[in-house]
Scaffold this motif. Structure first.
Motif, PDB file in Angstrom:
ATOM      1  N   ARG A   2      36.210  46.241  33.666  1.00 29.87           N
ATOM      2  CA  ARG A   2      36.382  47.517  34.356  1.00 29.87           C
ATOM      3  C   ARG A   2      37.606  48.288  33.895  1.00 29.87           C
ATOM      4  NH1 ARG A   2      36.122  45.979  40.433  1.00 29.87           N
ATOM      5  NH2 ARG A   2      36.537  48.196  40.631  1.00 29.87           N
ATOM      6  N   TYR A   3      38.528  47.609  33.214  1.00 31.49           N
ATOM      7  CA  TYR A   3      39.790  48.266  32.907  1.00 31.49           C
ATOM      8  C   TYR A   3      40.227  48.007  31.471  1.00 31.49           C
ATOM      9  CZ  TYR A   3      39.831  47.935  37.980  1.00 31.49           C
ATOM     10  OH  TYR A   3      39.480  48.004  39.303  1.00 31.49           O
ATOM     11  N   TYR A  43      37.324  56.310  27.000  1.00 29.63           N
ATOM     12  CA  TYR A  43      37.818  55.035  27.522  1.00 29.63           C
ATOM     13  C   TYR A  43      38.917  54.459  26.634  1.00 29.63           C
ATOM     14  CZ  TYR A  43      34.262  54.593  31.126  1.00 29.63           C
ATOM     15  OH  TYR A  43      33.496  54.786  32.242  1.00 29.63           O
ATOM     16  N   TRP A 101      42.024  57.336  27.250  1.00 33.40           N
ATOM     17  CA  TRP A 101      42.528  57.277  28.618  1.00 33.40           C
ATOM     18  C   TRP A 101      41.984  56.040  29.318  1.00 33.40           C
ATOM     19  CZ3 TRP A 101      40.044  62.012  27.145  1.00 33.40           C
ATOM     20  CH2 TRP A 101      40.930  63.000  26.752  1.00 33.40           C
ATOM     21  N   ARG A 114      41.317  53.095  31.841  1.00 32.19           N
ATOM     22  CA  ARG A 114      41.567  52.915  33.268  1.00 32.19           C
ATOM     23  C   ARG A 114      42.530  51.754  33.450  1.00 32.19           C
ATOM     24  NH1 ARG A 114      36.436  52.303  36.746  1.00 32.19           N
ATOM     25  NH2 ARG A 114      38.056  52.183  38.302  1.00 32.19           N
ATOM     26  N   LYS A 115      43.461  51.933  34.318  1.00 32.37           N
ATOM     27  CA  LYS A 115      44.439  50.886  34.626  1.00 32.37           C
ATOM     28  C   LYS A 115      43.957  50.075  35.822  1.00 32.37           C
ATOM     29  CE  LYS A 115      47.627  52.575  31.808  1.00 32.37           C
ATOM     30  NZ  LYS A 115      47.646  52.081  30.491  1.00 32.37           N
TER      31      LYS A 115
END
Length: 193
Positions: free
Chosen positions: A105-106, A169, A172, A174-175
């Motif tokens: 997810r990250y 992705y 940028w 996701r954290k």
């Protein structure tokens, strides 16, 4: 007629998939399951042949023929991926296999995952482009092939837009929320069969 066949192929895909997985995990008939799942590509072959016969029979090339090429291309690219994903979930629900891990997810792991999916889109677009170009040559000068050419642009735009999404992705990422570790690429666990 082509649209009806595309819908029939899509319904057939899901019916064969459900039957194949039910036979594999509920009845424990692995060979029968494999035979059912191997029938999946036959649906695309039937669609391809009927589309070619329709064009050869004098049908004016239209958006339906372009859609058939896109459907075949993206089924070639994503069909096995979808079957493997659903097989993992069916194994978990019906035979007690470990729960399949979802996509990351990250972070960079998610960017790699999206890049791999984009490469599948590139494959699907390439197959569609080749099929559309073959259809253009097949029809030749005897018909208006502008709709087939326009669907070549649809395939290219689809791959391009998907590429921009995948690239986002990377640019940028996701954290992970505070306190949650960033995921690494998921392990490929063997599914008990």
């Amino acid at each position: 007629m082509i649209i009806t066949l595309i819908v029939a192929c899509e319904v057939g895909f899901w019916v064969l998939l459900a039957l194949g997985l039910a036979v594999r995990y509920l009845l424990k008939w692995r060979r029968t399951s494999v035979a059912l799942l191997l029938c999946e590509p036959l649906l695309e072959v039937v669609l391809f042949v009927v589309t070619a016969i329709d064009l050869r029979g004098g049908a004016e090339p239209s958006w339906e023929h372009g859609l058939a090429a896109l459907y075949i291309g993206f089924t070639v690219a994503y069909g096995h991926y979808m079957i493997r994903w659903l097989d993992g979930h069916a194994a978990h629900r019906l035979s007690g296999a470990p729960k399949p891990t979802g996509p990351p997810r990250y972070g960079r792991a998610r960017a790699r995952h999206e890049a791999k999916l984009w490469l599948r889109a590139v494959l699907g677009g390439a197959v569609a482009l080749v099929l559309l170009q073959l259809a253009v040559w097949y029809v030749g000068d005897s018909g208006d092939v502008s709709s087939l050419r326009s669907f070549q642009w649809v395939a290219l735009r689809t791959v391009g837009i998907y590429g921009l999404i995948a690239l986002s992705y990377t640019i940028w990422p996701r954290k992970a929320p505070a306190g949650e570790p960033e995921q690494t690429a998921p392990r490929k666990e063997s599914v008990r069969r």
